[in-house]
Design a protein around this motif. Sequence first.
Motif, PDB file in Angstrom:
ATOM      1  N   THR A   8      68.443 159.592 -11.315  1.00  7.32           N
ATOM      2  CA  THR A   8      67.927 160.039 -12.628  1.00  7.32           C
ATOM      3  C   THR A   8      68.886 161.226 -12.723  1.00  7.32           C
ATOM      4  O   THR A   8      69.078 161.626 -11.894  1.00  7.32           O
ATOM      5  CB  THR A   8      66.206 160.560 -12.311  1.00  7.32           C
ATOM      6  OG1 THR A   8      66.091 161.355 -13.755  1.00  7.32           O
ATOM      7  CG2 THR A   8      65.875 161.156 -11.367  1.00  7.32           C
ATOM      8  N   SER A   9      68.979 161.887 -14.517  1.00  2.00           N
ATOM      9  CA  SER A   9      69.693 162.801 -14.853  1.00  2.00           C
ATOM     10  C   SER A   9      68.419 163.944 -14.480  1.00  2.00           C
ATOM     11  O   SER A   9      68.828 165.747 -14.646  1.00  2.00           O
ATOM     12  CB  SER A   9      69.682 162.922 -16.040  1.00  2.00           C
ATOM     13  OG  SER A   9      68.365 162.757 -16.697  1.00  2.00           O
ATOM     14  N   THR A  50      76.152 166.756 -22.604  1.00  3.99           N
ATOM     15  CA  THR A  50      75.060 165.890 -22.538  1.00  3.99           C
ATOM     16  C   THR A  50      74.156 165.663 -23.592  1.00  3.99           C
ATOM     17  O   THR A  50      73.322 164.044 -23.952  1.00  3.99           O
ATOM     18  CB  THR A  50      74.118 165.866 -21.137  1.00  3.99           C
ATOM     19  OG1 THR A  50      73.247 167.255 -21.876  1.00  3.99           O
ATOM     20  CG2 THR A  50      74.579 166.253 -20.181  1.00  3.99           C
ATOM     21  N   THR A  90      73.615 150.715 -21.847  1.00  2.00           N
ATOM     22  CA  THR A  90      72.233 151.045 -21.235  1.00  2.00           C
ATOM     23  C   THR A  90      71.620 151.991 -22.343  1.00  2.00           C
ATOM     24  O   THR A  90      70.558 152.341 -22.301  1.00  2.00           O
ATOM     25  CB  THR A  90      72.751 151.822 -19.797  1.00  2.00           C
ATOM     26  OG1 THR A  90      72.816 152.229 -19.447  1.00  2.00           O
ATOM     27  CG2 THR A  90      72.863 150.557 -18.961  1.00  2.00           C
ATOM     28  N   ILE A  91      72.176 152.678 -23.004  1.00  2.00           N
ATOM     29  CA  ILE A  91      71.486 154.249 -23.440  1.00  2.00           C
ATOM     30  C   ILE A  91      69.858 153.434 -24.653  1.00  2.00           C
ATOM     31  O   ILE A  91      69.624 154.022 -24.299  1.00  2.00           O
ATOM     32  CB  ILE A  91      72.544 154.293 -24.179  1.00  2.00           C
ATOM     33  CG1 ILE A  91      73.591 155.527 -23.533  1.00  2.00           C
ATOM     34  CG2 ILE A  91      71.821 155.843 -25.542  1.00  2.00           C
ATOM     35  CD1 ILE A  91      75.352 155.819 -24.109  1.00  2.00           C
ATOM     36  N   GLY A 137      69.669 153.572 -14.280  1.00  2.00           N
ATOM     37  CA  GLY A 137      70.191 152.996 -15.242  1.00  2.00           C
ATOM     38  C   GLY A 137      70.940 153.243 -16.232  1.00  2.00           C
ATOM     39  O   GLY A 137      71.722 153.200 -15.556  1.00  2.00           O
ATOM     40  N   GLY A 138      70.660 153.571 -17.711  1.00  2.00           N
ATOM     41  CA  GLY A 138      69.806 154.507 -18.133  1.00  2.00           C
ATOM     42  C   GLY A 138      69.236 155.402 -17.947  1.00  2.00           C
ATOM     43  O   GLY A 138      69.783 156.162 -17.181  1.00  2.00           O
ATOM     44  N   GLU A 139      67.828 155.349 -18.005  1.00  2.00           N
ATOM     45  CA  GLU A 139      66.788 157.096 -17.782  1.00  2.00           C
ATOM     46  C   GLU A 139      65.892 156.296 -17.357  1.00  2.00           C
ATOM     47  O   GLU A 139      65.233 155.901 -18.284  1.00  2.00           O
ATOM     48  CB  GLU A 139      66.519 158.008 -18.428  1.00  2.00           C
ATOM     49  CG  GLU A 139      65.991 158.981 -17.976  1.00  2.00           C
ATOM     50  CD  GLU A 139      65.695 159.232 -16.158  1.00  2.00           C
ATOM     51  OE1 GLU A 139      65.228 158.808 -15.307  1.00  2.00           O
ATOM     52  OE2 GLU A 139      67.347 160.028 -16.255  1.00  2.00           O
ATOM     53  N   CYS A 174      79.814 158.829 -19.943  1.00  2.00           N
ATOM     54  CA  CYS A 174      78.646 157.995 -19.929  1.00  2.00           C
ATOM     55  C   CYS A 174      79.473 156.940 -19.755  1.00  2.00           C
ATOM     56  O   CYS A 174      80.343 156.356 -20.902  1.00  2.00           O
ATOM     57  CB  CYS A 174      77.771 157.630 -21.083  1.00  2.00           C
ATOM     58  SG  CYS A 174      77.187 156.185 -20.136  1.00  2.00           S
ATOM     59  N   CYS A 221      68.290 155.818 -22.394  1.00  2.00           N
ATOM     60  CA  CYS A 221      68.021 157.328 -21.969  1.00  2.00           C
ATOM     61  C   CYS A 221      68.822 158.138 -22.771  1.00  2.00           C
ATOM     62  O   CYS A 221      69.270 158.207 -24.215  1.00  2.00           O
ATOM     63  CB  CYS A 221      70.020 157.222 -20.928  1.00  2.00           C
ATOM     64  SG  CYS A 221      70.442 158.678 -20.600  1.00  2.00           S
TER      65      CYS A 221
END
Length: 255
Positions: A118-119, A153, A53-54, A89-91, A48, A41
């Motif tokens: 998603t972001s 973020t 998951t990053i 995710g994550g992303e 978070c 991500c």
Amino acid sequence: MAVLLGTDIPVGPPAGSVHSWDLSTGVDGPGTRFVTFLAGCPLNCLYCHNPDTIKMRNGKRTGADEVLAEAAKYTTFIRASGGGATVSGGEPLLQPVFAGELFHRFKHELGLHTALDTSGFLGARATDALLADVDLVLLDIKSWDRELYRKVTGRQLDPTLDFARRLADLGKEVWVRFVLVPGLTDPAENVAGVASFAASLGNVSRVDVLPFHKLGAAKYEALGQDFALADTPSPTPDQVAATRAVFARHGLNAI
């Protein structure tokens, strides 16, 4: 072998860095969902709840065939519930080729409703072909105030807004997600800004007001990291209701 720009996933047989998968109900799209969590991500959100998951290296290189085989075990149950498959995710858009492969096969091989969580920060990486295989986008708009968005973020807000407008132009159904964090994202003007923007799009069928929680605190401890919001309380039911009411006053279906 060539490498996809911005990732560590080689271009070749469809595979990606997968953190995990699970079945969920009600929070990752309609009905019961088979949710694939991709690793990696570009954001570093203060709240978070999945810090594991990053980093993409925390995932396991997994082929699309393996993911589809697992999802296929549950398709009868998923269809009966009006559910589908979500890539989260994550992303997911950090791995757009792999995500696109999953969406295409979930939709056309398994016949499942598909959702992208998603972001929107990497929305420019989502090709029209990828989005054609996505039935619903779960779009996190984490703040309207740009300075606050960067604080939350570590990134800029504009790419998310650009992606939201693109989805509106495509007529793609969107559920907006907004995490309510007392003392951070809860200023009245911030909530109203997100609500006004979401209402202007014309394709937002639902808004999920998600109360901040600290269920991921143990993960930070396991990773040897500090949880920046460890002392932040969860919002009260009245605070959540008041925030939902702001979205409702803008004509949105707030859950």
